[in-house]
Design a protein around this motif. Sequence first.
Motif, mmCIF file in Angstrom:
data_model
loop_
_atom_site.group_PDB
_atom_site.id
_atom_site.type_symbol
_atom_site.label_atom_id
_atom_site.label_comp_id
_atom_site.label_asym_id
_atom_site.label_seq_id
_atom_site.Cartn_x
_atom_site.Cartn_y
_atom_site.Cartn_z
ATOM 1 N N LEU A 59 12.405 9.461 10.270
ATOM 2 C CA LEU A 59 12.584 8.016 10.236
ATOM 3 C C LEU A 59 11.849 7.460 9.023
ATOM 4 O O LEU A 59 10.685 7.802 8.779
ATOM 5 C CB LEU A 59 12.032 7.397 11.520
ATOM 6 C CG LEU A 59 12.208 5.887 11.717
ATOM 7 C CD1 LEU A 59 13.682 5.489 11.715
ATOM 8 C CD2 LEU A 59 11.543 5.452 13.027
ATOM 9 N N VAL A 60 12.518 6.592 8.264
ATOM 10 C CA VAL A 60 11.980 6.036 7.025
ATOM 11 C C VAL A 60 12.115 4.524 7.056
ATOM 12 O O VAL A 60 13.150 4.002 7.481
ATOM 13 C CB VAL A 60 12.728 6.593 5.788
ATOM 14 C CG1 VAL A 60 12.085 6.104 4.495
ATOM 15 C CG2 VAL A 60 12.783 8.115 5.830
ATOM 16 N N MET A 61 11.076 3.822 6.618
ATOM 17 C CA MET A 61 11.123 2.364 6.506
ATOM 18 C C MET A 61 10.414 1.919 5.236
ATOM 19 O O MET A 61 9.461 2.566 4.790
ATOM 20 C CB MET A 61 10.439 1.696 7.706
ATOM 21 C CG MET A 61 11.123 1.903 9.020
ATOM 22 S SD MET A 61 10.397 0.873 10.325
ATOM 23 C CE MET A 61 11.128 1.657 11.762
ATOM 24 N N PRO A 62 10.846 0.788 4.647
ATOM 25 C CA PRO A 62 10.097 0.218 3.521
ATOM 26 C C PRO A 62 8.715 -0.200 3.981
ATOM 27 O O PRO A 62 8.516 -0.592 5.135
ATOM 28 C CB PRO A 62 10.951 -0.977 3.096
ATOM 29 C CG PRO A 62 11.750 -1.335 4.307
ATOM 30 C CD PRO A 62 11.992 -0.044 5.038
ATOM 31 N N SER A 63 7.728 -0.130 3.067
ATOM 32 C CA SER A 63 6.341 -0.370 3.481
ATOM 33 C C SER A 63 5.483 -0.936 2.362
ATOM 34 O O SER A 63 4.275 -0.775 2.361
ATOM 35 C CB SER A 63 5.727 0.948 3.996
ATOM 36 O OG SER A 63 4.567 0.722 4.757
ATOM 37 N N TRP A 64 6.115 -1.635 1.393
ATOM 38 C CA TRP A 64 5.310 -2.192 0.314
ATOM 39 C C TRP A 64 4.583 -3.450 0.766
ATOM 40 O O TRP A 64 4.968 -4.106 1.734
ATOM 41 C CB TRP A 64 6.167 -2.462 -0.924
ATOM 42 C CG TRP A 64 7.394 -3.293 -0.700
ATOM 43 C CD1 TRP A 64 7.489 -4.656 -0.656
ATOM 44 C CD2 TRP A 64 8.737 -2.805 -0.501
ATOM 45 N NE1 TRP A 64 8.787 -5.046 -0.440
ATOM 46 C CE2 TRP A 64 9.572 -3.931 -0.348
ATOM 47 C CE3 TRP A 64 9.296 -1.527 -0.441
ATOM 48 C CZ2 TRP A 64 10.946 -3.819 -0.136
ATOM 49 C CZ3 TRP A 64 10.668 -1.418 -0.233
ATOM 50 C CH2 TRP A 64 11.465 -2.559 -0.081
ATOM 51 N N ALA A 65 3.512 -3.795 0.059
ATOM 52 C CA ALA A 65 2.651 -4.909 0.464
ATOM 53 C C ALA A 65 3.053 -6.233 -0.173
ATOM 54 O O ALA A 65 2.825 -7.292 0.401
ATOM 55 C CB ALA A 65 1.199 -4.601 0.139
ATOM 56 N N GLY A 66 3.586 -6.197 -1.372
ATOM 57 C CA GLY A 66 4.068 -7.430 -1.993
ATOM 58 C C GLY A 66 3.053 -8.189 -2.813
ATOM 59 O O GLY A 66 3.378 -9.234 -3.374
ATOM 60 N N ASP A 67 1.813 -7.706 -2.914
ATOM 61 C CA ASP A 67 0.799 -8.364 -3.745
ATOM 62 C C ASP A 67 0.626 -7.538 -5.012
ATOM 63 O O ASP A 67 -0.087 -6.541 -5.040
ATOM 64 C CB ASP A 67 -0.528 -8.464 -2.986
ATOM 65 C CG ASP A 67 -1.587 -9.238 -3.760
ATOM 66 O OD1 ASP A 67 -1.344 -9.569 -4.941
ATOM 67 O OD2 ASP A 67 -2.652 -9.526 -3.187
ATOM 68 N N ASP A 68 1.285 -7.975 -6.083
ATOM 69 C CA ASP A 68 1.299 -7.185 -7.316
ATOM 70 C C ASP A 68 -0.034 -7.186 -8.055
ATOM 71 O O ASP A 68 -0.253 -6.368 -8.947
ATOM 72 C CB ASP A 68 2.398 -7.697 -8.249
ATOM 73 C CG ASP A 68 3.781 -7.505 -7.663
ATOM 74 O OD1 ASP A 68 3.954 -6.599 -6.819
ATOM 75 O OD2 ASP A 68 4.699 -8.268 -8.029
ATOM 76 N N ASP A 69 -0.920 -8.115 -7.693
ATOM 77 C CA ASP A 69 -2.203 -8.216 -8.395
ATOM 78 C C ASP A 69 -3.326 -7.473 -7.686
ATOM 79 O O ASP A 69 -4.443 -7.408 -8.204
ATOM 80 C CB ASP A 69 -2.587 -9.689 -8.570
ATOM 81 C CG ASP A 69 -1.637 -10.410 -9.510
ATOM 82 O OD1 ASP A 69 -1.342 -9.859 -10.581
ATOM 83 O OD2 ASP A 69 -1.177 -11.513 -9.166
ATOM 84 N N ALA A 70 -3.039 -6.925 -6.511
ATOM 85 C CA ALA A 70 -4.049 -6.173 -5.756
ATOM 86 C C ALA A 70 -3.730 -4.688 -5.808
ATOM 87 O O ALA A 70 -2.557 -4.287 -5.815
ATOM 88 C CB ALA A 70 -4.084 -6.648 -4.306
ATOM 89 N N VAL A 71 -4.755 -3.868 -5.839
ATOM 90 C CA VAL A 71 -4.559 -2.421 -5.777
ATOM 91 C C VAL A 71 -4.062 -2.059 -4.379
ATOM 92 O O VAL A 71 -4.655 -2.455 -3.371
ATOM 93 C CB VAL A 71 -5.862 -1.676 -6.091
ATOM 94 C CG1 VAL A 71 -5.683 -0.175 -5.891
ATOM 95 C CG2 VAL A 71 -6.314 -1.966 -7.513
ATOM 96 N N PHE A 72 -2.973 -1.330 -4.313
ATOM 97 C CA PHE A 72 -2.382 -0.955 -3.034
ATOM 98 C C PHE A 72 -3.230 0.116 -2.349
ATOM 99 O O PHE A 72 -3.600 1.119 -2.956
ATOM 100 C CB PHE A 72 -0.960 -0.438 -3.259
ATOM 101 C CG PHE A 72 -0.261 0.005 -2.004
ATOM 102 C CD1 PHE A 72 0.259 -0.928 -1.126
ATOM 103 C CD2 PHE A 72 -0.129 1.351 -1.704
ATOM 104 C CE1 PHE A 72 0.912 -0.522 0.027
ATOM 105 C CE2 PHE A 72 0.513 1.765 -0.553
ATOM 106 C CZ PHE A 72 1.039 0.818 0.313
#
Length: 260
Positions: A59-72
């Motif tokens: 099972l796969v899902m998107p999981s990005w945080a969306g804050d481009d200025d913060a280190v993930f």
Amino acid sequence: MPPVLATPASLAADLRGLGVRQGGVLLVHSSFRAVRPVEGGPRGLIEGLLQAIGPRGTLVMPSWAGDDDAVFDPAASPVTPDLGVVAEAFRHLPGVLRADHPASFAALGPRAAEVLRDQLPLPPHIPASPVGRVHDLDGQVLLLGVCHDANSTVHLAELMAGVPYGIPHHVTVLRDGRPVRVDYLENDHCCERFALLDAPLRTAGRQAEGRVGAAEARLVASRDVVAAALRLLIADPLVFLHGPEDDCEECDAARASVAG
């Protein structure tokens, strides 16, 4: 009349009836609001998905945080609210792997590490990305209570077609222990016209549609999404952008990037 409470078992039956393959790779984009009520909430829905694919499935899902200025931080960065509560609940489950880069996906199952194996993919949906790996593995895409405008696999097709538009974006990564900004161009726009894929996929009998819980669902092979999108893009590389007369700010910016 109140909607019927779905259970993990009933959701799994709905998904198998739709055509979800046991032992396959399944990339899910979802709206829990459309599916509910579900026994156990978002985790109950995830359990239904896992029952449908079985122990040999991934099972796969998107999981990005969306804050481009913060280190993930894959262990701590919350999923952007745009992806919904199911994606956020999924990353917390025991055994789930989450890619350690800002264009992150999460996966659970025997092929999880393979799906997530690439380093930072830029733009985020290149073939060497989780979306590309689902395509390589002949996985399925489930749109659960959402439409093709949420289908990240179409972005893979755009990049394979070499679309001429690209919007400046950036991410922040750690290099030698210090945050570093990485700039890139992304094939970004409003995505509403991804709905153009419904007609050719339906006509060709390549898209299954039905109800899962209370939600309308679409199920299609990743390779069929890409093939259908490529046919449209070959005929018109700007087919997924609104026209200038439609007053769409995001698509106007993408068009302007071509002229620029």
